[in-house]
Scaffold this active site. Structure first.
Site, PDB file in Angstrom:
ATOM      1  N   GLY A  80      11.967  33.594 -39.820  1.00 59.30           N
ATOM      2  CA  GLY A  80      10.979  34.312 -40.504  1.00 59.30           C
ATOM      3  C   GLY A  80      11.120  35.875 -40.257  1.00 59.30           C
ATOM      4  O   GLY A  80      11.785  36.281 -39.048  1.00 59.30           O
ATOM      5  N   GLY A 128       7.036  39.334 -36.129  1.00 61.18           N
ATOM      6  CA  GLY A 128       5.753  39.446 -36.226  1.00 61.18           C
ATOM      7  C   GLY A 128       4.746  38.352 -36.667  1.00 61.18           C
ATOM      8  O   GLY A 128       3.564  38.414 -36.946  1.00 61.18           O
ATOM      9  N   VAL A 129       5.583  37.145 -37.480  1.00 54.95           N
ATOM     10  CA  VAL A 129       4.604  36.008 -37.860  1.00 54.95           C
ATOM     11  C   VAL A 129       4.276  35.088 -36.950  1.00 54.95           C
ATOM     12  O   VAL A 129       3.700  34.046 -37.372  1.00 54.95           O
ATOM     13  CB  VAL A 129       5.519  35.505 -39.054  1.00 54.95           C
ATOM     14  CG1 VAL A 129       5.805  36.381 -40.232  1.00 54.95           C
ATOM     15  CG2 VAL A 129       6.808  35.024 -38.601  1.00 54.95           C
ATOM     16  N   GLY A 130       4.810  35.188 -35.559  1.00 55.35           N
ATOM     17  CA  GLY A 130       4.209  34.319 -34.665  1.00 55.35           C
ATOM     18  C   GLY A 130       5.145  33.550 -34.108  1.00 55.35           C
ATOM     19  O   GLY A 130       4.849  32.196 -33.438  1.00 55.35           O
ATOM     20  N   LYS A 131       6.566  33.455 -34.455  1.00 49.56           N
ATOM     21  CA  LYS A 131       7.494  32.555 -34.043  1.00 49.56           C
ATOM     22  C   LYS A 131       7.559  32.457 -32.258  1.00 49.56           C
ATOM     23  O   LYS A 131       7.451  31.308 -31.743  1.00 49.56           O
ATOM     24  CB  LYS A 131       9.024  33.039 -34.534  1.00 49.56           C
ATOM     25  CG  LYS A 131       8.892  33.208 -35.980  1.00 49.56           C
ATOM     26  CD  LYS A 131      10.361  33.536 -36.394  1.00 49.56           C
ATOM     27  CE  LYS A 131      10.882  34.855 -35.928  1.00 49.56           C
ATOM     28  NZ  LYS A 131      10.107  35.982 -36.285  1.00 49.56           N
ATOM     29  N   THR A 132       7.536  33.348 -31.577  1.00 52.99           N
ATOM     30  CA  THR A 132       7.723  33.374 -30.330  1.00 52.99           C
ATOM     31  C   THR A 132       6.399  32.882 -29.618  1.00 52.99           C
ATOM     32  O   THR A 132       6.355  31.926 -28.667  1.00 52.99           O
ATOM     33  CB  THR A 132       8.057  34.793 -29.596  1.00 52.99           C
ATOM     34  OG1 THR A 132       9.329  35.135 -30.066  1.00 52.99           O
ATOM     35  CG2 THR A 132       8.112  34.675 -28.219  1.00 52.99           C
ATOM     36  N   SER A 152      18.951  38.672 -57.455  1.00 49.60           N
ATOM     37  CA  SER A 152      17.741  38.415 -58.139  1.00 49.60           C
ATOM     38  C   SER A 152      17.040  39.476 -58.980  1.00 49.60           C
ATOM     39  O   SER A 152      16.092  39.276 -59.314  1.00 49.60           O
ATOM     40  CB  SER A 152      16.855  38.092 -57.094  1.00 49.60           C
ATOM     41  OG  SER A 152      16.535  39.019 -55.960  1.00 49.60           O
ATOM     42  N   LYS A 178       8.408  36.806 -52.210  1.00 50.75           N
ATOM     43  CA  LYS A 178       8.193  37.675 -53.689  1.00 50.75           C
ATOM     44  C   LYS A 178       6.745  37.562 -54.239  1.00 50.75           C
ATOM     45  O   LYS A 178       6.187  38.217 -54.683  1.00 50.75           O
ATOM     46  CB  LYS A 178       9.264  37.155 -54.285  1.00 50.75           C
ATOM     47  CG  LYS A 178      10.728  37.446 -53.797  1.00 50.75           C
ATOM     48  CD  LYS A 178      11.823  37.307 -54.607  1.00 50.75           C
ATOM     49  CE  LYS A 178      13.115  37.401 -54.118  1.00 50.75           C
ATOM     50  NZ  LYS A 178      14.433  36.966 -54.876  1.00 50.75           N
TER      51      LYS A 178
END
Length: 825
Positions: free
Chosen positions: A353, A356-360, A678, A721
């Protein structure tokens, strides 16, 4: 000349003429033979036995050739043996034995040497000189032969005597000496002697080289031994030797108590035995000691107890992170199965992702929820395979790879092991680290993982590996195949607002010392930061902006001497504290525009609006593409132009319209690279709008790949999107029909706010996107096309071709009529 003479058999000895030899005689027959000789003329025949170990030899066990010797002195010894000094006189050959009862009495033929004058035979003289020179070299190499002998040999003129003298003093084999003794010809004897001496000299030279090499090695070893003894004595005085012994015993005790594999135990015992024989100050001892310490420090069978309480684990995951439904469900499924079976190999999850979406941080929460240790290794920029597998111990400064180092640091064999930024690995001449990761991340192989430094099998099957990546296209397909891919999309504005309220604002207020101060950030202030001070899918930049506001409030709080107890932060306060807006928020324009369409794209920051602009100018059919477009996007533009030309009849355009105009397709933000298929539908709509001078609805956004037959093909990244369209306040989103299945991942509040239209053809796209023209619009064909709510039969390439053929036929007929009416009579 023949004569009767007593025989004395010799063991391992051959006497030559002119040689004086002391003999010790103890056998009864031999003593009787000596007594017989002493009673006559003191002459005795000296012949060698064929087998020295035979104590009572028979006639066939004695060589026929021997030397007649003269007894110079005889001495009886107290033990019954006799010491006799004999001088060789001449060669003799035994004709037959006359008696062998008390002693051997034989009849022997005396072989007299013919006197030869070397001066009369130059060849013989040259041979003598060669033999003398060779003997001199032999004396130099063999220290057991006195140098004076070489001088005496030089003075011998008789070739036969010289040959016998040299043969008596050179260390030949008994068989070679016996052969020389039996050689009657002087010339042949000298030649054979020369050949034997050359062989002997070669042997002596090799022996000398070996002695020199061994001596040097012995001197080195003696020096090292002497120095080590001195060092040990000094260390003993200082007490360090006892410390080394104590350290060895401590290592031995640790090896005995450590629970590890049989292979590891045997290897450490072998290394310890090697260490005991080394000097504690040697470099090799340091390497061995470091290896033993590393192996003992690993958590071979040390495991933490895994928490299997599903409800409590779910509560922890929800406390730490908002949303992220898929990865949370997968972790809870793993814990549920773990509670039902005794042993389950840890899953290998890859969270993909935007930043900054919180993976770590999710990986840390998984460790806390399952009760495991947590270890993180960053793979960004790793380009050496040895960083994963370790360096072999032959290299200076060798160490284990990142996997083994991480486990050593964790102190547990079943931690949550985060491989951060796995998509940032690269490769060079030192190897491909992603290839080394194939074994680490394969549940079928990682139970026998071998690190080059350890050179031992280590079981990684209990480790819960989690990987993070921003994109998948840089991860090799074999590596993707070994991981369970979980894609994390960006957050919506509402989700960012809730995350700020629940996590970010309390966290930053506490970090900046404002936990006890009444600080209230309004929803409008947070949205202002989301829209105009950050441009991301995650919340990392948003957290930095909140932290910046907290620091400025803390400064003001201190400035007021802590008297101000409440702070209210609204949109204006944000602009005052953070300065001018940094980002332009992509949203719908105020008016419908001709030739401009709102496309949708996925960037490293998540989804974003990507407007496409088209201008039509007089020209010759040239197509200009600007905006730093990639090859795929340029090809999509060519396909869009071709499609519009193929649909010219339906759109009310002349078939050759493209021959009189130029197209300019532009995507704003020209410094940002753009690529992908796209944007095909976006370019078609902008082209048709510019050609027909019909505006595109400002509230419509779209995405989809196209082909030459006007079909709309599926795309990727639909969730990002659609979220971008939602953030941009679009009201309608056009998507490919085949992407309807992906709508399940989109939040319900977003789906409720948007009018999602799924399409299969570009005809439908044009109907949904273009603003219907007024009734007085000159293009009646497009009015009919856009006003038809039913399915329009597509005009294909054959229809357009037939139209052009009919037009050319009419033009030929007109030309023919003109020629018939105005031509010459």
């Amino acid at each position: 000349m023949k004569r009767k003479i007593p025989l004395l058999p010799l063991r391992e000895l051959i006497v030559f003429p002119h040689e004086v030899v002391p003999l010790f005689v103890g056998r009864e027959k031999s003593i009787n033979a000596l007594e017989e000789a002493m009673s006559t003329d003191r002459s005795i025949l000296l012949c060698a036995q064929k087998k020295a170990k035979v104590n009572d030899p028979k006639p066939d066990g004695i060589h026929a050739f021997g030397t007649i010797g003269n007894i110079i002195q005889l001495l009886r010894l107290p033990d019954g043996t006799v010491k006799v000094l004999v001088e060789g006189k001449s060669r003799a050959r035994i004709e037959h034995y006359m008696g062998e009862d008390k002693f051997f009495l034989v009849e022997a033929e005396v072989i007299e040497s013919t006197p030869i004058n070397p001066d009369e035979e130059p060849e013989l003289a040259a041979l003598m000189r060669s033999v003398q020179a060779t003997f001199e070299n032999y004396v130099k190499l063999n220290k057991r032969v006195p140098p004076e002998l070489a001088v005496s040999v030089q003075s011998i003129d008789n070739p036969s005597r010289m040959a016998d003298t040299i043969a008596a003093h050179v260390n030949f084999k008994l068989s070679a000496k016996q052969e020389l003794l039996e050689t009657e010809s002087v010339r042949a004897r000298l030649e054979k002697l020369y050949e034997l001496m050359q062989n002997e000299i070669e042997i002596l030279q090799v022996e000398k080289k070996i002695r020199t090499r061994v001596k040097k090695q012995m001197e080195k070893n003696q020096k090292e031994y002497y120095l080590n003894e001195q060092m040990q004595a000094i260390q003993k005085e200082l007490g360090s030797q006892d410390e080394f012994k104590n350290e060895l015993s401590e290592l031995e005790d640790r090896i005995r108590r450590k629970k590890m594999s049989t292979e590891a135990t045997e290897r450490l015992r072998k290394e310890l035995r090697k260490l005991k024989m080394m000097s504690p100050m040697s470099a090799e001892a340091t390497v061995v000691r470091n290896y033993i310490d590393t192996v003992l420090a690993l958590p071979w069978e040390d495991k933490t107890n895994i928490k299997l309480e599903i409800g409590k684990s779910e509560k922890i995951l929800d406390e730490d992170h908002y949303g992220l439904r898929k990865p949370k469900e997968r972790i809870l499924e793993y814990l549920a199965v773990q509670s039902l079976v005794n042993r389950l190999r840890g899953p290998i999850l890859c969270l993909v992702g935007p930043p900054g979406v919180g993976k770590t941080s999710l990986a840390k929460s998984v460790a806390r929820a399952t009760g495991r240790k947590f270890i993180r290794v960053s793979l960004g920029g790793v380009r050496d395979e040895a960083e994963i597998r370790g360096h072999r111990r032959t290299y200076i400064g060798a160490m284990p790879g990142k996997i083994i180092q991480g486990l050593r640091k964790a102190g547990s064999s079943n931690p949550v092991f985060l491989l951060d930024e796995i998509d940032k690995m690269s490769m060079d001449f030192r190897g491909d680290p992603s290839a080394a990761m194939l074994e680490v991340l394969d549940p079928e192989q990682n139970n026998t993982f071998v690190d080059h430094f350890l050179d031992l099998e280590y079981d990684l099957s209990d480790v819960l590996f989690m990987c993070t990546a921003n994109s998948l296209h840089t991860i090799p397909l074999p590596l993707q195949d070994r991981m369970e891919i979980i894609e994390l999309s960006g957050y919506t504005d509402d989700e960012k607002l809730k995350i700020s309220r629940q996590y970010l604002i309390p966290k930053q207020l506490e970090r900046n010392g404002l936990a006890d101060v009444d600080v209230h950030l309004t929803d409008s202030s947070v949205k202002e930061m989301i829209h105009h001070y950050t441009k991301e899918s995650g919340v990392r930049s948003l957290e930095r902006q909140i932290s910046s506001i907290a620091r400025k409030l803390a400064r003001e709080y201190i400035k007021e001497n802590k008297k101000k107890k409440a702070f209210k932060v609204d949109m204006r306060t944000v602009q005052k504290l953070l300065g001018p807006r940094k980002f332009r928020y992509n949203r719908a324009d105020n008016d419908d525009q001709i030739g401009m369409t709102n496309g949708l794209a996925v960037t490293v920051f998540g989804g974003d609006l990507l407007p496409a602009e088209v201008q039509v100018t007089p020209g010759k059919g040239k197509v200009t593409l600007t905006g730093k477009l990639g090859e795929v996007m340029q090809e999509s533009a060519q396909a869009a132009v071709t499609y519009v030309r193929s649909r010219s009849l339906v759109l009310g355009l002349e078939p050759d319209f493209h021959e009189h105009i130029d197209f300019h397709v532009h995507f704003p933000e020209g410094a940002v690279p753009k690529d992908g298929p796209s944007a095909g539908v976006t370019m078609v709509v902008s082209l048709v709008s510019a050609l027909l001078q019909i505006p595109v609805s400002r509230e419509v956004a779209m995405t989809g790949e196209i082909n030459l037959r006007g079909k709309v093909l599926p795309i990727g990244g639909l969730k990002d999107k659609v979220l971008a369209a939602f953030r941009g306040h679009m009201k309608r989103v056009i998507i490919p029909k085949d992407n309807e299945k992906d709508l399940v991942d989109i939040p319900k509040n977003v789906l409720k706010a948007l009018d999602i239209r799924s399409v299969t053809s570009l005809d439908e796209v044009l109907r949904y996107a273009l603003v219907p023209p007024p009734e007085d619009h000159p293009n009646k064909a497009i009015q009919s096309f856009l006003g038809d709510e039913g399915e329009t039969t597509p005009v294909n390439w054959i229809t357009a071709h037939e139209y052009l053929r009919e037009r050319r036929r009419k033009e030929r007929e007109a030309d023919k009529a003109r020629n018939n009416g105005h031509g010459p009579h």
